[in-house]
Design a protein around this motif. Structure first.
Motif, PDB file in Angstrom:
ATOM      1  N   UNK A  18       0.823  -1.206   0.000  1.00 17.73           N
ATOM      2  CA  UNK A  18       0.000   0.000   0.000  1.00 17.73           C
ATOM      3  C   UNK A  18       0.858   1.259   0.000  1.00 17.73           C
ATOM      4  N   UNK A  19       1.970   1.224   0.711  1.00 18.35           N
ATOM      5  CA  UNK A  19       2.844   2.391   0.802  1.00 18.35           C
ATOM      6  C   UNK A  19       4.284   1.940   0.552  1.00 18.35           C
ATOM      7  N   UNK A  20       4.664   1.722  -0.713  1.00 21.56           N
ATOM      8  CA  UNK A  20       6.000   1.199  -0.992  1.00 21.56           C
ATOM      9  C   UNK A  20       7.087   2.241  -0.734  1.00 21.56           C
ATOM     10  N   UNK A  21       8.257   1.763  -0.339  1.00 15.59           N
ATOM     11  CA  UNK A  21       9.415   2.645  -0.131  1.00 15.59           C
ATOM     12  C   UNK A  21      10.201   2.705  -1.428  1.00 15.59           C
ATOM     13  N   UNK A  22      10.002   3.785  -2.186  1.00 16.55           N
ATOM     14  CA  UNK A  22      10.634   3.913  -3.499  1.00 16.55           C
ATOM     15  C   UNK A  22      11.883   4.780  -3.479  1.00 16.55           C
ATOM     16  N   UNK A  23      12.042   5.612  -2.478  1.00 16.81           N
ATOM     17  CA  UNK A  23      13.143   6.570  -2.448  1.00 16.81           C
ATOM     18  C   UNK A  23      14.333   5.960  -1.722  1.00 16.81           C
ATOM     19  N   UNK A  24      15.492   6.094  -2.363  1.00 16.75           N
ATOM     20  CA  UNK A  24      16.694   5.470  -1.828  1.00 16.75           C
ATOM     21  C   UNK A  24      17.772   6.526  -1.637  1.00 16.75           C
ATOM     22  N   UNK A  25      18.470   6.449  -0.506  1.00 14.91           N
ATOM     23  CA  UNK A  25      19.552   7.365  -0.210  1.00 14.91           C
ATOM     24  C   UNK A  25      20.798   6.558   0.119  1.00 14.91           C
ATOM     25  N   UNK A  26      21.949   7.075  -0.300  1.00 19.73           N
ATOM     26  CA  UNK A  26      23.211   6.392  -0.065  1.00 19.73           C
ATOM     27  C   UNK A  26      24.126   7.350   0.688  1.00 19.73           C
ATOM     28  N   UNK A  27      24.810   6.860   1.687  1.00 13.25           N
ATOM     29  CA  UNK A  27      25.795   7.655   2.404  1.00 13.25           C
ATOM     30  C   UNK A  27      26.968   6.768   2.739  1.00 13.25           C
TER      31      UNK A  27
END
Length: 144
Positions: A18-27
């Motif tokens: 229902x609420x997919x995690x599409x945003x990705x961050x790299x550090x």
């Protein structure tokens, strides 16, 4: 006709979230920062690093669990000792019952007198065990 077949065709696979995690961050982290992150992650008890990082970023409560092997060892030994203590109580009851059924009142009273002395020693031992346990709880089981 082909459109009608597509409407009835079942789709396989996993149901979409229902609420997919599409945003990705790299550090990137240096060795010290990575060690600290991994130790905090292990203390948190979470199974997923991504969930841990998100909970840290958004100030969600993180529970840390510290396991002290000496406390576990003490608890295990105390538990086994308690079970032995209970077994002594069961045997005590069986001995008293046998004394009254197998011996005369005088002999049973004589044996009960000896058994009473041993029972007093067991009671004092039990008090010492309780004191040791309370001292252990006060010294080592402090809630942080």
């Amino acid at each position: 006709m082909n459109d009608q077949n597509n409407n009835y065709k079942k789709k396989g696979g996993r149901k979409p979230k229902l609420n997919p995690s599409n945003h990705r961050y790299v550090f990137r982290l240096n060795d010290e920062e990575n060690d600290k992150l991994l130790s905090l992650f292990e203390e948190s008890g979470l199974s997923n690093k991504a969930k841990f990082i998100v909970s840290v970023l958004f100030s969600k409560e993180i529970k840390t669990v510290k396991i002290d092997k000496s406390v576990i060892d003490f608890y295990m030994r105390l538990t086994s000792f308690y079970s032995q203590f209970r077994a002594i109580g069961v045997n005590y009851n069986q001995v008293v019952k046998l004394l009254y059924t197998q011996f005369s009142d005088r002999k049973a009273a004589a044996f009960l007198y000896k058994l009473e002395k041993q029972t007093a020693e067991l009671a004092s031992l039990c008090k010492k065990i309780i004191e040791i346990t309370e001292n252990f709880n006060q010294q080592y089981m402090k809630k942080e």
